[in-house]
Write a protein that holds these residues in place. Structure first.
Motif, short mmCIF file in Angstrom:
data_model
loop_
_atom_site.label_atom_id
_atom_site.label_comp_id
_atom_site.label_asym_id
_atom_site.label_seq_id
_atom_site.Cartn_x
_atom_site.Cartn_y
_atom_site.Cartn_z
N GLY A 75 0.82 -1.20 0.00
CA GLY A 75 0.00 0.00 0.00
C GLY A 75 0.86 1.25 0.00
N GLY A 76 0.45 2.22 -0.79
CA GLY A 76 1.22 3.45 -0.87
C GLY A 76 1.24 4.20 0.45
N PRO A 77 2.35 4.91 0.75
CA PRO A 77 2.42 5.70 1.98
C PRO A 77 1.35 6.78 2.01
CG PRO A 77 4.58 5.48 0.95
CD PRO A 77 3.57 4.98 -0.05
N PRO A 78 1.00 7.26 3.20
CA PRO A 78 -0.02 8.30 3.32
C PRO A 78 0.36 9.56 2.56
CG PRO A 78 0.47 7.35 5.46
CD PRO A 78 1.49 6.81 4.51
N HIS A 79 -0.65 10.26 2.10
CA HIS A 79 -0.47 11.54 1.43
C HIS A 79 -0.03 12.59 2.44
CE1 HIS A 79 -1.82 15.43 -0.21
NE2 HIS A 79 -1.64 14.89 -1.41
N GLY A 80 0.82 13.52 2.02
CA GLY A 80 1.19 14.63 2.90
C GLY A 80 2.49 15.28 2.48
N ASN A 81 2.60 16.57 2.79
CA ASN A 81 3.86 17.29 2.60
C ASN A 81 4.77 17.04 3.78
OD1 ASN A 81 3.08 18.58 0.14
ND2 ASN A 81 1.82 20.01 1.35
N PHE A 82 6.04 17.47 3.65
CA PHE A 82 7.02 17.20 4.70
C PHE A 82 6.58 17.72 6.06
CE2 PHE A 82 10.81 18.17 7.21
CZ PHE A 82 11.47 16.94 7.17
N SER A 83 5.98 18.92 6.08
CA SER A 83 5.58 19.53 7.35
C SER A 83 4.36 18.85 7.97
CB SER A 83 5.28 21.02 7.15
OG SER A 83 4.22 21.18 6.21
N GLU A 84 3.69 18.00 7.20
CA GLU A 84 2.45 17.39 7.67
C GLU A 84 2.60 15.98 8.21
OE1 GLU A 84 -0.53 19.65 4.48
OE2 GLU A 84 0.39 17.71 3.97
N VAL A 85 3.64 15.27 7.80
CA VAL A 85 3.77 13.86 8.20
C VAL A 85 4.60 13.76 9.47
CG1 VAL A 85 3.44 13.00 5.87
CG2 VAL A 85 5.75 13.46 6.69
N SER A 86 4.21 12.84 10.33
CA SER A 86 4.87 12.66 11.62
C SER A 86 6.02 11.67 11.51
CB SER A 86 3.86 12.13 12.64
OG SER A 86 3.45 10.81 12.30
N LEU A 87 6.84 11.61 12.57
CA LEU A 87 7.91 10.62 12.61
C LEU A 87 7.34 9.20 12.58
CD1 LEU A 87 10.39 12.18 15.20
CD2 LEU A 87 10.68 11.99 12.72
N GLU A 88 6.18 9.04 13.19
CA GLU A 88 5.52 7.73 13.15
C GLU A 88 5.13 7.36 11.72
OE1 GLU A 88 4.83 10.15 15.30
OE2 GLU A 88 5.61 9.20 17.14
N ASN A 89 4.66 8.37 10.95
CA ASN A 89 4.36 8.13 9.53
C ASN A 89 5.60 7.70 8.76
OD1 ASN A 89 2.14 11.00 9.52
ND2 ASN A 89 1.59 8.85 9.74
N TRP A 90 6.73 8.34 9.05
CA TRP A 90 7.98 7.98 8.38
C TRP A 90 8.37 6.54 8.71
CZ3 TRP A 90 10.83 10.40 4.73
CH2 TRP A 90 10.56 11.76 4.47
N ASP A 91 8.26 6.18 9.96
CA ASP A 91 8.64 4.82 10.38
C ASP A 91 7.74 3.78 9.72
OD1 ASP A 91 10.17 3.01 12.26
OD2 ASP A 91 8.12 2.61 12.93
N GLN A 92 6.43 4.02 9.73
CA GLN A 92 5.49 3.06 9.15
C GLN A 92 5.70 2.95 7.64
OE1 GLN A 92 3.56 1.13 10.83
NE2 GLN A 92 2.34 0.20 9.19
N ALA A 93 5.92 4.07 6.98
CA ALA A 93 6.12 4.04 5.53
C ALA A 93 7.41 3.30 5.17
CB ALA A 93 6.17 5.47 4.98
N TYR A 94 8.44 3.49 5.97
CA TYR A 94 9.70 2.75 5.74
C TYR A 94 9.47 1.25 5.85
CZ TYR A 94 14.12 0.55 6.95
OH TYR A 94 15.19 -0.32 7.01
N ARG A 95 8.73 0.83 6.88
CA ARG A 95 8.50 -0.60 7.08
C ARG A 95 7.64 -1.19 5.96
NH1 ARG A 95 9.77 -2.53 12.07
NH2 ARG A 95 10.54 -0.99 13.57
N THR A 96 6.63 -0.45 5.54
CA THR A 96 5.72 -0.95 4.51
C THR A 96 6.36 -0.96 3.14
OG1 THR A 96 3.81 -0.10 5.74
CG2 THR A 96 3.47 -0.60 3.42
N THR A 97 7.10 0.09 2.81
CA THR A 97 7.60 0.27 1.45
C THR A 97 8.98 -0.33 1.23
OG1 THR A 97 6.35 2.34 1.33
CG2 THR A 97 8.05 2.00 -0.34
N ASP A 136 4.05 16.07 -5.93
CA ASP A 136 3.69 17.02 -4.88
C ASP A 136 2.71 16.36 -3.90
OD1 ASP A 136 5.24 18.91 -6.10
OD2 ASP A 136 3.57 19.99 -7.03
N GLY A 137 2.98 16.55 -2.61
CA GLY A 137 2.08 16.03 -1.59
C GLY A 137 2.29 14.57 -1.24
N LEU A 138 3.33 13.95 -1.80
CA LEU A 138 3.62 12.54 -1.50
C LEU A 138 5.07 12.39 -1.08
CD1 LEU A 138 1.73 10.58 -4.32
CD2 LEU A 138 1.11 10.75 -1.91
N VAL A 139 5.47 13.13 -0.04
CA VAL A 139 6.87 13.15 0.36
C VAL A 139 7.36 11.76 0.78
CG1 VAL A 139 6.36 13.79 2.77
CG2 VAL A 139 8.60 14.34 1.77
#
Length: 262
Positions: free
Chosen positions: A93-115, A151-154
């Protein structure tokens, strides 16, 4: 065209719907023995029934791709049920939508694990079988964000290229074993993921669903949204015996959306 993959054992990740399901179907039609997995069991079982109805030999098991230990167990189960793995198609599944200022560290961690980490774990799991057989095909379903940031998919812009970099390294290391590793990059394609992006973008832009789809169609030289089956056809070819000299490449299936030369 005979792709030469009848009875070869294939794993298609995140394959209960969307692009993964289309790929699993294409490989089943070509005669491969296909293992499918996904987090949601109802959709997974429905897809299993559909593939069995095509006359395929299918192994299906629910799986959380962020759990690397579960991935290892799944790969071993596939080898027991279907035989030693010769084809792997990674997906997620694609990582959540968002700009750099909008995504949390938890989002980064989850996206790394998934992708990223899921693709690493699957490749580590199947490569010993492929090296033993001196034959293998790995195809990673990524995104056009590998070639052209969106854009919007950092998170996608950051992690999809990591998968492509890993693939190139494995291609260099394992080419002498007759193992090829390639990436395919879908553009705007009619999947559940596209609908998620539409929903998130309508909130940000204030545009309607129809306006957004029309915008994306106009950005694409083909002037339409792609179909999952169009990407699946390329993936199946890259998994074939005929694609033996295609290795370490990243190919966009996007109707011409990416403007770069490579």
């Amino acid at each position: 065209m005979d792709l030469g993959i009848k009875d070869k054992v294939a794993i298609v990740v995140a394959s209960s719907k969307g692009l993964g399901k289309a790929v699993a179907r294409e490989l089943t039609v070509e005669g491969a023995r296909v293992a499918i997995c996904a987090r949601g069991e109802p959709d997974l079982r429905k897809t299993e029934e559909e593939l069995n109805a095509l006359g395929g030999r299918v192994f299906a098991q629910p799986l959380d791709v962020t759990d690397v230990h579960a991935i290892s167990s799944f790969v071993q189960a596939v080898a027991r049920e279907l035989g030693e793995i010769e084809i792997l198609v990674t997906n997620g599944g694609g990582p959540p939508h968002g700009n750099f200022s909008e995504v949390s560290l938890e989002n980064w961690d989850q996206a790394y694990r998934t992708t990223v980490l899921s693709a690493v774990a699957f490749c580590r799991g199947v490569l010993p079988y492929m090296q033993k057989k001196k034959w293998g095909r790995i195809v990673n379903i990524t995104s056009v964000s590998v070639k052209q940031p969106i854009d919007g998919l950092v998170l996608s812009n950051a992690f999809r290229p990591a998968v492509a970099g890993m693939a190139k390294s494995i291609a260099n290391e394992c080419g002498s074993f007759n193992i090829t590793v390639n990436n395919v990059c879908p553009g705007y394609t009619r999947t559940e993921r596209l609908e998620e992006l539409v929903e998130s973008r309508t909130k940000v832009t204030g545009k309607s669903r129809e306006e957004l789809l029309r915008d994306w169609e106009n950005q694409t030289p083909a002037r339409r949204i792609g179909q999952p089956e169009e990407l699946a056809a390329l993936v199946a070819f890259l998994c074939s015996t005929r694609a033996a000299y295609i290795n370490g490449t990243t190919i966009a299936v996007d109707g011409g959306l990416v403007r770069g030369l490579l």
